[in-house]
Design a protein around this motif. Structure first.
Motif, PDB file in Angstrom:
ATOM      1  N   GLN A   7       0.838  -1.198   0.000  1.00  0.00           N
ATOM      2  CA  GLN A   7       0.000   0.000   0.000  1.00  0.00           C
ATOM      3  C   GLN A   7       0.872   1.246   0.000  1.00  0.00           C
ATOM      4  OE1 GLN A   7      -3.593  -0.180   2.346  1.00  0.00           O
ATOM      5  NE2 GLN A   7      -3.233   1.896   3.128  1.00  0.00           N
ATOM      6  N   ASN A  14      -2.891   6.394  -1.450  1.00  0.00           N
ATOM      7  CA  ASN A  14      -3.394   5.227  -0.739  1.00  0.00           C
ATOM      8  C   ASN A  14      -3.641   4.017  -1.649  1.00  0.00           C
ATOM      9  OD1 ASN A  14      -3.770   4.472   1.923  1.00  0.00           O
ATOM     10  ND2 ASN A  14      -5.999   4.624   1.788  1.00  0.00           N
ATOM     11  N   ARG A  16      -3.531   0.487  -3.194  1.00  0.00           N
ATOM     12  CA  ARG A  16      -3.309  -0.846  -2.608  1.00  0.00           C
ATOM     13  C   ARG A  16      -3.304  -1.861  -3.743  1.00  0.00           C
ATOM     14  NH1 ARG A  16      -4.810  -3.115   2.766  1.00  0.00           N
ATOM     15  NH2 ARG A  16      -5.115  -5.375   2.543  1.00  0.00           N
TER      16      ARG A  16
END
Length: 210
Positions: A7, A14, A16
């Motif tokens: 991540q 952010n 992931r």
């Protein structure tokens, strides 16, 4: 092959993503360039089925003049998933021996599902029919039965061949005349049909329940 979930450390990004550490280092975010942190591992056991799948299906598949390597590879992968016994590649349909890039989409299913090449699908369909196979075409044509209304009892007594035709022209009319059944996928939007590999997946999983 185990994967890692990483991540992005940038709170405004952010991102992931899964990372194969044998292929990518995953040090920096491919979206914003910030550093990535490892969240967890995905083990091989999480990605594999816990059941022993055996090929008990009576299904064979005939692919006639499907020109896209991507579509053929996808069909191979789905065929493996539903336990198809054999794939007949016909006409201009690419085969794994001549087109190794099929493996990029099939992910090795071309090695687990037996296949053969035949130049004339009409001749093959007739021979299979004479040999006791029921023929089922997936095609939007007059008289076609919507797939969800097709009685799976029709599949009890004999092995059957699911026939998929060209992306644009569809199943050869001579093959349609030879078929025991023609099924279709009703469409509710503006397009007349699904991508051929997607349509095959829907039909194959439904028919495999028979």
């Amino acid at each position: 092959m185990p994967f890692e979930i990483r991540q992005c450390t940038n709170p405004t990004c952010n991102l992931r993503i899964p990372i194969d550490p044998d292929v990518h280092q995953g040090t920096f975010c491919p979206r914003c360039g910030a550093s990535m942190k490892r969240i967890m591992n995905i083990s091989d056991s999480q990605q594999e089925s816990t059941t022993d799948i055996k090929k008990t299906s009576k299904m064979h598949v005939l692919i006639d003049n499907v020109r896209s390597i991507h579509n053929v590879g996808s069909i191979f992968r789905t065929a493996d998933g539903v336990g198809v016994n054999h794939i007949y590649l016909c006409g201009l349909t690419p085969n794994p021996d001549d087109n190794p890039t099929i493996a990029k989409t099939s992910l090795g299913a071309e090695l687990t599902v037996p296949w053969s090449y035949h130049p004339n699908a009409c001749h093959l369909a007739h021979a299979l029919h004479e040999g006791g196979y029921n023929l089922i075409s997936l095609e939007r044509s007059p008289g076609a039965v919507p797939l969800v209304q097709f009685d799976l009892v029709n599949l009890v007594d004999h092995p059957f061949v699911l026939i998929i035709g060209n992306e644009r022209a569809g199943v050869d009319p001579e093959i349609l005349e030879e078929c025991d059944h023609v099924v279709s996928l009703p469409m509710h939007g503006q397009k007349a049909s699904l991508n051929v590999s997607v349509a095959f997946g829907v039909a194959a999983y439904w028919l495999s329940q028979g």
